[in-house]
Design an enzyme around this catalytic site. Structure first.
Site, PDB file in Angstrom:
ATOM      1  N   PHE A   2      42.938  44.407  40.022  1.00  0.00           N
ATOM      2  CA  PHE A   2      42.836  46.118  40.624  1.00  0.00           C
ATOM      3  C   PHE A   2      43.050  46.271  42.329  1.00  0.00           C
ATOM      4  CE2 PHE A   2      41.133  46.843  36.449  1.00  0.00           C
ATOM      5  CZ  PHE A   2      41.784  47.720  36.028  1.00  0.00           C
ATOM      6  N   MET A  48      37.774  42.146  49.707  1.00  0.00           N
ATOM      7  CA  MET A  48      38.777  41.101  48.177  1.00  0.00           C
ATOM      8  C   MET A  48      39.194  39.592  48.782  1.00  0.00           C
ATOM      9  SD  MET A  48      36.700  42.017  45.676  1.00  0.00           S
ATOM     10  CE  MET A  48      36.539  41.009  44.733  1.00  0.00           C
ATOM     11  N   ASP A  98      38.218  19.750  45.532  1.00  0.00           N
ATOM     12  CA  ASP A  98      38.846  18.352  45.266  1.00  0.00           C
ATOM     13  C   ASP A  98      39.255  18.056  46.090  1.00  0.00           C
ATOM     14  OD1 ASP A  98      41.701  18.783  43.482  1.00  0.00           O
ATOM     15  OD2 ASP A  98      41.852  19.280  45.532  1.00  0.00           O
TER      16      ASP A  98
END
Length: 149
Positions: free
Chosen positions: A78, A114, A129
Site C-alpha cells: 500500500f 516507509m 550478507d
C-alpha cells in the site's frame, strides 16, 4: 470495522489510501538500523569501512539501501510510488556495532517513512550478507523511525 481502518475499503477489502486530495509538501524521514558485529568482523574495519572478502561492506550497503528506497512501493503493497528527491545513507561503526542511518526526502502527498525504513533495513541486510562468510553471529536490531517531518 473498515470505517476505522485506513487501508480497508467499505467492503472490508484491502485498499490503498487515496491521497489525491492532499497538497504536495516537502517531506523527510530518517530511519536507523543496527547490526551487532562479532569481533572477527569488526577486526576487518579500517578508516570507517569494513573490508570483507566480498568487498567494501558499507559502500555496498549504501548502494543496496538506495536501490531499496526507490523500490519501496514494489515491496510494500500500500505504499505509493514517490518521486524521491534525496537519499542519504550513512554507516557508522561504533564499538562492534554498525549503525545505519537512512534519510529520504521528496515533495509529495504522502510521507517517506516507509522508504527510509526500507532503505535502512536493506542496508542492514546487506551488511549481514557481505559478512556472513566471516560469522553468522551478527544480529540486526532496532530498525526504527527516528524522525519524520
Amino acid at each position: 470495522m473498515s470505517q476505522n481502518l485506513t487501508h480497508v475499503d467499505e467492503t472490508g477489502l484491502p485498499s490503498m489510501v487515496d491521497v489525491g486530495g492532499r497538497e504536495a509538501t516537502r517531506r523527510e524521514a530518517t530511519a536507523q538500523a543496527t547490526v551487532i558485529l562479532p569481533p572477527e568482523v569488526g577486526a576487518l574495519a579500517k578508516d570507517g569501512e569494513i573490508f570483507a572478502p566480498k568487498g567494501p561492506v558499507f559502500a555496498t550497503a549504501i548502494v543496496a539501501g538506495t536501490q531499496a528506497v526507490k523500490r519501496t512501493s514494489d515491496l510494500i503493497p500500500f505504499c505509493h510510488p514517490l518521486p524521491v528527491e534525496k537519499i542519504r545513507i550513512r554507516c557508522v561503526l561504533e564499538k562492534g556495532t554498525a549503525v545505519i542511518f537512512c534519510t529520504v526526502a521528496c515533495t509529495a502527498r504522502t510521507g517517506v517513512e516507509m522508504e527510509a525504513l526500507t532503505g535502512a533495513s536493506v542496508a542492514a541486510l546487506t551488511v549481514y550478507d557481505m559478512c556472513k562468510a566471516l560469522s553468522l553471529g551478527m544480529e540486526i536490531r532496532e530498525v526504527k523511525l527516528l524522525e519524520k517531518t
